[in-house]
Design a protein around this motif. Structure first.
Motif, PDB file in Angstrom:
ATOM      1  N   ASP A  66      67.467  43.221   5.866  1.00  0.00           N
ATOM      2  CA  ASP A  66      66.657  41.816   6.059  1.00  0.00           C
ATOM      3  C   ASP A  66      67.119  41.124   7.407  1.00  0.00           C
ATOM      4  O   ASP A  66      66.189  40.474   7.988  1.00  0.00           O
ATOM      5  N   ALA A  67      68.194  41.357   7.663  1.00  0.00           N
ATOM      6  CA  ALA A  67      68.656  40.809   9.078  1.00  0.00           C
ATOM      7  C   ALA A  67      67.982  41.414  10.066  1.00  0.00           C
ATOM      8  O   ALA A  67      67.580  40.895  11.200  1.00  0.00           O
ATOM      9  N   LEU A  68      67.760  42.859  10.020  1.00  0.00           N
ATOM     10  CA  LEU A  68      67.143  43.503  11.453  1.00  0.00           C
ATOM     11  C   LEU A  68      65.439  43.581  11.093  1.00  0.00           C
ATOM     12  O   LEU A  68      65.025  43.811  12.199  1.00  0.00           O
ATOM     13  N   ALA A  69      64.960  43.516  10.160  1.00  0.00           N
ATOM     14  CA  ALA A  69      63.623  43.622   9.794  1.00  0.00           C
ATOM     15  C   ALA A  69      62.758  42.586  10.778  1.00  0.00           C
ATOM     16  O   ALA A  69      61.562  42.676  10.898  1.00  0.00           O
ATOM     17  N   ARG A  70      63.609  41.637  11.182  1.00  0.00           N
ATOM     18  CA  ARG A  70      62.700  40.398  12.028  1.00  0.00           C
ATOM     19  C   ARG A  70      62.479  40.753  13.487  1.00  0.00           C
ATOM     20  O   ARG A  70      61.831  40.087  14.331  1.00  0.00           O
ATOM     21  N   TYR A  71      62.965  42.324  14.031  1.00  0.00           N
ATOM     22  CA  TYR A  71      62.877  42.554  15.195  1.00  0.00           C
ATOM     23  C   TYR A  71      61.834  43.696  14.989  1.00  0.00           C
ATOM     24  O   TYR A  71      61.688  44.400  14.055  1.00  0.00           O
ATOM     25  N   PRO A  72      61.125  43.923  16.156  1.00  0.00           N
ATOM     26  CA  PRO A  72      60.055  45.154  16.342  1.00  0.00           C
ATOM     27  C   PRO A  72      60.632  46.402  15.744  1.00  0.00           C
ATOM     28  O   PRO A  72      61.730  46.751  16.167  1.00  0.00           O
ATOM     29  N   ALA A  73      60.110  47.065  15.060  1.00  0.00           N
ATOM     30  CA  ALA A  73      60.506  48.367  14.414  1.00  0.00           C
ATOM     31  C   ALA A  73      61.272  49.301  15.388  1.00  0.00           C
ATOM     32  O   ALA A  73      62.064  50.010  14.901  1.00  0.00           O
ATOM     33  N   GLU A  74      60.517  49.641  16.564  1.00  0.00           N
ATOM     34  CA  GLU A  74      60.801  50.594  17.350  1.00  0.00           C
ATOM     35  C   GLU A  74      62.108  50.239  18.086  1.00  0.00           C
ATOM     36  O   GLU A  74      62.637  51.019  18.880  1.00  0.00           O
ATOM     37  N   SER A  75      62.586  48.905  17.820  1.00  0.00           N
ATOM     38  CA  SER A  75      63.586  48.631  18.760  1.00  0.00           C
ATOM     39  C   SER A  75      65.046  48.741  18.213  1.00  0.00           C
ATOM     40  O   SER A  75      66.097  48.465  18.507  1.00  0.00           O
ATOM     41  N   TRP A  76      65.172  49.053  16.661  1.00  0.00           N
ATOM     42  CA  TRP A  76      66.218  49.365  15.983  1.00  0.00           C
ATOM     43  C   TRP A  76      66.237  50.196  14.800  1.00  0.00           C
ATOM     44  O   TRP A  76      65.236  50.946  14.516  1.00  0.00           O
ATOM     45  N   GLU A  77      67.455  50.774  14.412  1.00  0.00           N
ATOM     46  CA  GLU A  77      67.355  51.771  13.150  1.00  0.00           C
ATOM     47  C   GLU A  77      68.749  51.425  12.812  1.00  0.00           C
ATOM     48  O   GLU A  77      69.871  51.212  13.095  1.00  0.00           O
ATOM     49  N   LEU A  78      68.597  51.298  11.434  1.00  0.00           N
ATOM     50  CA  LEU A  78      69.723  51.075  10.492  1.00  0.00           C
ATOM     51  C   LEU A  78      69.983  52.450   9.961  1.00  0.00           C
ATOM     52  O   LEU A  78      69.476  53.158   9.070  1.00  0.00           O
ATOM     53  N   VAL A  79      71.282  52.961  10.294  1.00  0.00           N
ATOM     54  CA  VAL A  79      71.811  54.213   9.452  1.00  0.00           C
ATOM     55  C   VAL A  79      72.816  54.075   8.696  1.00  0.00           C
ATOM     56  O   VAL A  79      73.712  53.491   8.962  1.00  0.00           O
ATOM     57  N   ILE A  80      72.590  54.332   7.394  1.00  0.00           N
ATOM     58  CA  ILE A  80      73.484  54.153   6.287  1.00  0.00           C
ATOM     59  C   ILE A  80      74.647  55.424   6.325  1.00  0.00           C
ATOM     60  O   ILE A  80      74.140  56.361   5.778  1.00  0.00           O
TER      61      ILE A  80
END
Ligand SMILES: Cc1cc2nc3c(=O)[nH]c(=O)nc-3n(C[C@H](O)[C@H](O)[C@H](O)COP(=O)(O)OP(=O)(O)OC[C@H]3O[C@@H](n4cnc5c(N)ncnc54)[C@H](O)[C@@H]3O)c2cc1C
Length: 375
Positions: A66-80
């Motif tokens: 939820d914290a990262l979803a506000r930024y353009p999808a191509e600018s971030w990745e969440l790796v668990i």
């Protein structure tokens, strides 16, 4: 070609740096955040969350997505997943991914924000997955409910707050004992006497010069625990809650970049929070612990690291990291009062500590880590 900023650790330090960089919308930069847990954990409230019925899980655990979803999808990745080995020469980090696979991630800039852990059976920090953190918290809360006698070991900030919460809720109905290794609470900090007075009002028994040397199950199959003190005395209790011994999460980092202090192998950094002797590697939060572990110190360090990573990406020089303007040490003592000092000298009235911290343990600030306004 796109550049990668790899951030290890999805808590106060790591998420703060991620927000600060993503908000800048730096062209051709991708932020990869590696977190053991799918959720951000407001651990400052864990001391009250162990009291059944006081705090809902959803109030202190929030999805990182939820914290990262506000930024353009191509600018971030969440790796668990969990960093298992960092190679600062080849600029790669090996990750054990949550789904059981392994992955090696190359970076241009690396941020170490893996913090420190407390006892694995205690809920004061999230040491693994979201599910594990919840299970630890719920198990502790259930034991607190059933116990008639509780020993809290360690009289630093966490120990004082845990004992205070227990005393506030159960001081008249359960026996709460706080073990202090020395002759003053909080390592003799200026709050020591006031904290002891407040705890006594909540019927907490403080045992000074009482260090737990051994902790073992009681031999008689009652489910109780024997706490053997350094002097030889044994206290038999229904529940033992350790709050001592923070260990930095640095096992994946080559030893030459770590402090040689046996008790605390924190990452060595320079005045820019750049890892000493490494290229393009930065660190902030409890993994550094300079001058001491703390939430506001972590916030300031994360802001400095984000600034310096941005400068490095642009080929500019770093700036010296700044700490908080004043050093505040404040403890809630139960749900009604608190003790605190500014710069270990100016006393904070109980009402001020309660207003600033004790009434909600900072939970409203969690919103800023999700909507990004913290950075
Ligand atoms: C009970 C308690 C109450 C506190 N109250 C206060 C307070 O009132 N005021 C204050 O100033 N400070 C307080 N603190 C201190 C504050 O919690 C810390 O300073 C803060 O948590 C530091 O954040 P961090 O992101 O550096 O590290 P952490 O919060 O420790 O987070 C590190 C994250 O990295 C993850 N991680 C670990 N290893 C790896 C790996 N190999 N790969 C990937 N991820 C990894 C961890 O799972 C964790 O999610 C309190 C601490 C405790 C324990």
């Amino acid at each position: 070609m796109s550049k990668t900023v790899l951030i290890l650790g999805g808590s106060f330090a790591g998420l703060h740096v991620a927000h600060a960089l993503l908000k800048k919308s730096i062209r051709d930069v991708k932020v990869i955040l590696v977190s053991k847990s799918t959720h951000f954990y407001w651990n400052l409230a864990s001391v009250r969350a162990i009291i059944p019925g006081q705090i809902e899980d959803d109030d202190i655990f929030k999805p990182l997505e939820d914290a990262l979803a506000r930024y353009p999808a191509e600018s971030w990745e969440l790796v668990i997943g969990s960093a298992t080995h960092a190679d600062f020469d080849s600029k790669t980090v090996d990750i054990a991914v949550g789904d059981g696979t392994a992955r090696t991630i190359s970076y241009d800039q690396l941020v170490l924000a893996t913090g420190a852990r407390t006892h694995p059976d205690a809920p004061w920090k999230a040491t693994g997955s979201y599910e594990q953190a919840l299970a630890t918290l719920h198990a502790t809360s259930a034991k607190v409910k059933d116990a008639q006698h509780i020993v809290v070991a360690g009289a630093g900030g966490t120990g004082i707050e845990v004992a205070g919460e227990l005393g506030y809720e159960y001081g008249k109905t359960k026996e709460i004992v706080l073990l202090c290794a020395g002759d003053k609470l909080a390592n003799g900090h200026g709050i020591a006497e006031a904290a002891a007075n407040e705890l006594r009002k909540l019927d907490v028994t403080i045992r000074y010069d009482a260090r737990a040397a051994e902790v073992r199950p009681s031999g008689n199959g009652t489910g109780k625990t024997d706490v053997v003190l350094a002097g030889g005395e044994t206290i038999t209790t229904d529940l033992y809650l350790p709050t001592t011994g923070q260990v930095p999460n640095t096992e994946y980092i080559p030893a030459r970049f770590l402090s040689t202090d046996q008790r605390s192998a924190t990452v060595l950094v320079d005045e820019y929070l750049r890892v000493s002797g490494a290229r393009d590697v930065w660190a902030c939060g409890d993994v550094v612990s300079q001058p001491r572990a703390g939430f506001f110190i972590t916030q300031k360090q994360a802001a400095s690291v984000a600034r310096n990573v941005e400068a490095a990406l642009a080929g500019l020089k770093p700036t010296v990291a700044k700490g908080p303007p004043v050093d505040i040490f404040a403890c809630a003592v139960g749900r009604g009062r608190g003790v605190g000092r500014v710069n270990n000298s100016i006393r904070m009235p109980s009402l001020v500590v309660w207003l600033a911290k004790g009434r909600n343990l900072g939970i409203p600030m969690l919103k800023g880590y999700i909507d990004g306004s913290v950075a």
